[in-house]
Design a protein around this motif. Structure first.
Motif, PDB file in Angstrom:
ATOM      1  N   VAL A 154       0.928  -1.052  -0.085  1.00  0.00           N
ATOM      2  CA  VAL A 154       0.076   0.147   0.166  1.00  0.00           C
ATOM      3  C   VAL A 154       1.039   1.134  -0.094  1.00  0.00           C
ATOM      4  N   ARG A 160       7.740   5.329  -6.942  1.00  0.00           N
ATOM      5  CA  ARG A 160       7.999   6.788  -6.901  1.00  0.00           C
ATOM      6  C   ARG A 160       9.315   7.141  -7.268  1.00  0.00           C
ATOM      7  N   HIS A 167       1.145   7.693  -5.751  1.00  0.00           N
ATOM      8  CA  HIS A 167       0.374   7.995  -4.305  1.00  0.00           C
ATOM      9  C   HIS A 167      -1.245   8.159  -4.923  1.00  0.00           C
ATOM     10  N   ILE A 168      -2.060   7.534  -3.927  1.00  0.00           N
ATOM     11  CA  ILE A 168      -3.318   7.409  -4.287  1.00  0.00           C
ATOM     12  C   ILE A 168      -4.281   8.597  -3.608  1.00  0.00           C
ATOM     13  N   SER A 175      -9.473   3.247   4.719  1.00  0.00           N
ATOM     14  CA  SER A 175      -8.707   3.186   5.840  1.00  0.00           C
ATOM     15  C   SER A 175      -9.381   2.523   7.023  1.00  0.00           C
TER      16      SER A 175
ATOM     17  N   GLY B  24       0.983   1.857   7.026  1.00  0.00           N
ATOM     18  CA  GLY B  24       1.200   2.399   5.744  1.00  0.00           C
ATOM     19  C   GLY B  24       0.468   3.200   5.075  1.00  0.00           C
ATOM     20  N   CYS B  25      -0.962   3.349   5.621  1.00  0.00           N
ATOM     21  CA  CYS B  25      -1.920   3.898   4.884  1.00  0.00           C
ATOM     22  C   CYS B  25      -1.763   5.480   4.517  1.00  0.00           C
ATOM     23  N   VAL B  27       1.347   6.781   4.178  1.00  0.00           N
ATOM     24  CA  VAL B  27       2.605   6.895   3.047  1.00  0.00           C
ATOM     25  C   VAL B  27       2.015   6.637   1.704  1.00  0.00           C
ATOM     26  N   GLY B  28       0.921   5.762   1.675  1.00  0.00           N
ATOM     27  CA  GLY B  28       0.217   5.467   0.386  1.00  0.00           C
ATOM     28  C   GLY B  28      -0.346   6.814  -0.136  1.00  0.00           C
ATOM     29  N   VAL B  29      -1.237   7.695   0.633  1.00  0.00           N
ATOM     30  CA  VAL B  29      -1.730   8.673   0.182  1.00  0.00           C
ATOM     31  C   VAL B  29      -0.987  10.121   0.212  1.00  0.00           C
ATOM     32  N   CYS B  30       0.410   9.998   0.728  1.00  0.00           N
ATOM     33  CA  CYS B  30       1.164  11.158   0.771  1.00  0.00           C
ATOM     34  C   CYS B  30       1.663  11.791  -0.719  1.00  0.00           C
ATOM     35  N   PRO B  31       1.114  12.685  -1.267  1.00  0.00           N
ATOM     36  CA  PRO B  31       1.461  13.178  -2.400  1.00  0.00           C
ATOM     37  C   PRO B  31       2.995  13.522  -2.640  1.00  0.00           C
ATOM     38  N   ASP B  33       5.702  12.060  -1.068  1.00  0.00           N
ATOM     39  CA  ASP B  33       6.550  11.246  -0.643  1.00  0.00           C
ATOM     40  C   ASP B  33       7.397  11.733   0.547  1.00  0.00           C
ATOM     41  N   ILE B  35       6.689  10.883   3.994  1.00  0.00           N
ATOM     42  CA  ILE B  35       6.615   9.988   4.920  1.00  0.00           C
ATOM     43  C   ILE B  35       7.657   8.818   4.831  1.00  0.00           C
ATOM     44  N   GLU B  36       8.619   8.213   5.796  1.00  0.00           N
ATOM     45  CA  GLU B  36       9.253   7.142   5.727  1.00  0.00           C
ATOM     46  C   GLU B  36       8.900   6.226   6.703  1.00  0.00           C
ATOM     47  N   ILE B  45       9.380  13.261   6.576  1.00  0.00           N
ATOM     48  CA  ILE B  45      10.604  13.934   6.010  1.00  0.00           C
ATOM     49  C   ILE B  45      10.457  15.400   5.752  1.00  0.00           C
ATOM     50  N   TRP B  57      -6.251  12.468   7.562  1.00  0.00           N
ATOM     51  CA  TRP B  57      -7.679  12.142   7.212  1.00  0.00           C
ATOM     52  C   TRP B  57      -7.474  10.508   7.172  1.00  0.00           C
ATOM     53  N   SER B  58      -6.281   9.993   6.183  1.00  0.00           N
ATOM     54  CA  SER B  58      -6.421   8.582   6.202  1.00  0.00           C
ATOM     55  C   SER B  58      -5.838   7.695   7.003  1.00  0.00           C
TER      56      SER B  58
END
Ligand SMILES: Cc1cc2nc3c(=O)[nH]c(=O)nc-3n(C[C@H](O)[C@H](O)[C@H](O)COP(=O)(O)OP(=O)(O)OC[C@H]3O[C@@H](n4cnc5c(N)ncnc54)[C@H](O)[C@@H]3O)c2cc1C
Ligand code: SF4
Ligand code: SF4
Lengths: 389, 73
Positions: A154, A160, A167-168, A175, B24-25, B27-31, B33, B35-36, B45, B57-58
């Motif tokens: 996920v 990237r 990214h989604i 969630s 990881g939710c 991380v997946g939505v962060c436009p 990049d 979050i590590e 970061i 929100w996620s």
């Protein structure tokens, strides 16, 4: 471990392990890197699969099958229940064992598996991915390759770093909060339960999947648009207080399911993406185990072929094959999802009423969706396309 | 002590690491990049973060907070 492999797969979930196996079958060198200590753990999954979609990849084994499913029960906001006979067979898995087994199959085919291996960058040369940078048990290491398969789930960061947009949209991220609870005594061991409604899981659903011995996976997913106002955790606590206030939790996890169509671009020079990372989840159900395995098998096979033919140009075939086999269907599922996304409680109650009026043998998944979308003729065609048995 | 520079000046997003489940939710939505996430370690970061709040929100379990004051690092 060597400093060069033909193919490096990042992430040992179902997609990555199957990709590694299908690549290794070509007799090329394959390295499978997993950041966690154990393959298959922690489990962030409801563990439900359709038997017919996974047996191509692994022979059924009671070791990783907790329950055999032949019914679905949908519960409307007013607690009216609709039970459907599932004409195929479903399993509730023990993914700790299932994922482990998939990695083992990859290793038997020749892939090298390394855990506690965190990939934190790519080696890029002349616009082409030529390996990974990884932190393996405290040591920074560079490993070269001809092809990287990003199956990193996920989070999907590896793609990237190669310039792919992975990214989604937060609205498409479901969630989730889930527990594995014991003392769940009022459910049938052969039935998956789905609860709908504004107070239960708006823009998503709540599930109870039996794991045998009065144990069940209980959880829900809500879109980020809901999460903006109220978190998945709050919905979860509300449901449990009402239905299972005293159930002990054996595990509890958070998780995210990317529910959208596949990413626009899932390959680039020297890299292809698969599984959740490529957003290959069925957007209607949130099921990504079997579709990830299909994606992984195509990706691994294509990558192995490419090395054998000594041309990575062949990688460009991957998106096309994925879309033919599964991706196109996901576009339809996504349209249906968007069609039912904003249903009100009243609408769900009415659907349950209408379906309950049908004779038992007419209560099929297809008829439920047809009833639900009766006022949206354009989507009815979509339902017909995906539910033709 | 100083504010880490994010694109708009300071980092307003705070992850409470002890409560994170490392799912990881976010991380997946962060436009960006920004979050590590390692096996059981997460960080923002700061240089990449635009304070867009999508991660908040996620996050299923309310681990990320918007901190109006900005975070001293
Ligand atoms: C709460 C919940 C319930 C679900 N229920 C179901 C269900 O009932 N049925 C179903 O079919 N699907 C379900 N899903 C979806 C399903 O779990 C996923 O689609 C599936 O696991 C995807 O497989 P994958 O191999 O793509 O990714 P994953 O299984 O997530 O594997 C990715 C792997 O990559 C590793 N990784 C990530 N980054 C790195 C890195 N930088 N370096 C090294 N390794 C890395 C991760 O540790 C992980 O092991 C559910 C998901 C959630 C969150
Ligand atoms: S606020 Fe936006 S940019 Fe910053 S970490 Fe969260 S999602 Fe990424
Ligand atoms: S979404 Fe929340 S729980 Fe999940 S990794 Fe991010 S901060 Fe942690």
């Amino acid at each position: 471990m060597k400093n060069y492999y033909d193919i490096i797969v990042v992430g040992a979930g179902p997609a990555g392990s199957v990709a590694a196996r299908y690549a290794a079958r070509h007799g090329v060198s394959v390295l499978l890197l997993e950041k966690d200590r154990d393959v298959g753990y922690p489990v962030r999954c409801g563990e439900a699969v359709n038997k017919s979609r996974i047996t191509e990849f692994i022979d059924p084994d009671e070791k990783w099958i907790c329950a055999h499913i032949n019914k679905f029960r949908f519960v409307a906001p007013n607690d009216k229940e609709v039970t459907l006979q599932f004409r195929e067979e479903g399993y509730i898995l023990e993914r700790r064992i299932f994922d482990y087994q998939l990695a083992k199959l990859a290793s038997e085919e020749g892939a090298e598996v390394v855990t506690r291996a965190y990939v934190n960058g790519l080696i890029i040369d002349e616009d082409c991915v030529r390996g990974v940078k990884a932190l393996i048990r405290g040591e920074e290491i560079k490993i070269k390759s001809k092809i990287v398969i990003a199956a990193d789930g996920v989070e999907s960061r590896v793609g990237r770093w190669a310039g792919l947009k992975t990214h989604i949209d937060f609205r498409d991220m479901e969630s989730c909060v889930q527990v594995t609870a014991s003392n769940i005594n009022n459910i049938n061991p052969d039935t998956c339960y789905f609860y709908f409604g504004e107070n239960v899981a708006p823009s998503g659903y709540f599930w109870i999947f039996p794991k045998g011995n009065h144990i069940a996976n209980i959880g829900l997913g809500v879109s980020g648009i809901i999460g903006k106002k109220k978190s998945a955790l709050k919905y979860f606590n509300q449901f449990m207080e009402r239905r299972y206030p005293d159930a002990p939790f054996l595990t509890s996890i958070a998780g995210g399911v990317p529910c959208s169509v596949t990413l626009k671009k899932i390959s680039s020079n020297g890299i292809i993406m698969t599984g959740d990372a490529a957003r290959q989840v069925n957007p209607l159900t949130g099921g990504g185990i079997s579709s990830g395995m299909i994606g992984g098998s195509i990706a691994g096979d294509i990558a192995g072929h490419s090395i054998k033919r000594n041309t990575t140009d062949y990688l460009s075939k991957y998106p096309e094959l994925w879309h033919q086999q599964v991706g196109k269907k996901h576009e339809i599922y996504n349209r249906i999802k968007n069609g039912i996304y904003n249903f009100t409680d009243d609408k769900f109650n009415k659907i349950a009423d209408s379906v309950l009026k049908l004779p038992d043998d007419k209560r099929t998944l297809r008829n439920v969706f047809t009833t639900a979308l009766i006022n949206q003729p354009s989507l009815l065609l979509d339902v017909a396309k995906v539910f033709i048995y | 002590m100083e504010y880490k520079q994010a694109k708009i000046g300071k980092l307003l997003i705070e992850i409470i690491p002890d409560r994170c489940d490392f799912c990881g939710c976010c991380v997946g939505v962060c436009p960006e990049d920004a979050i590590e996430l390692k096996e059981a370690e997460i960080r923002i970061i700061a240089e990449n973060c635009t304070n867009c709040s999508k991660c908040i929100w996620s996050c299923p379990i309310e681990v990320i907070k918007f901190n109006k004051e900005g975070i001293l690092v």
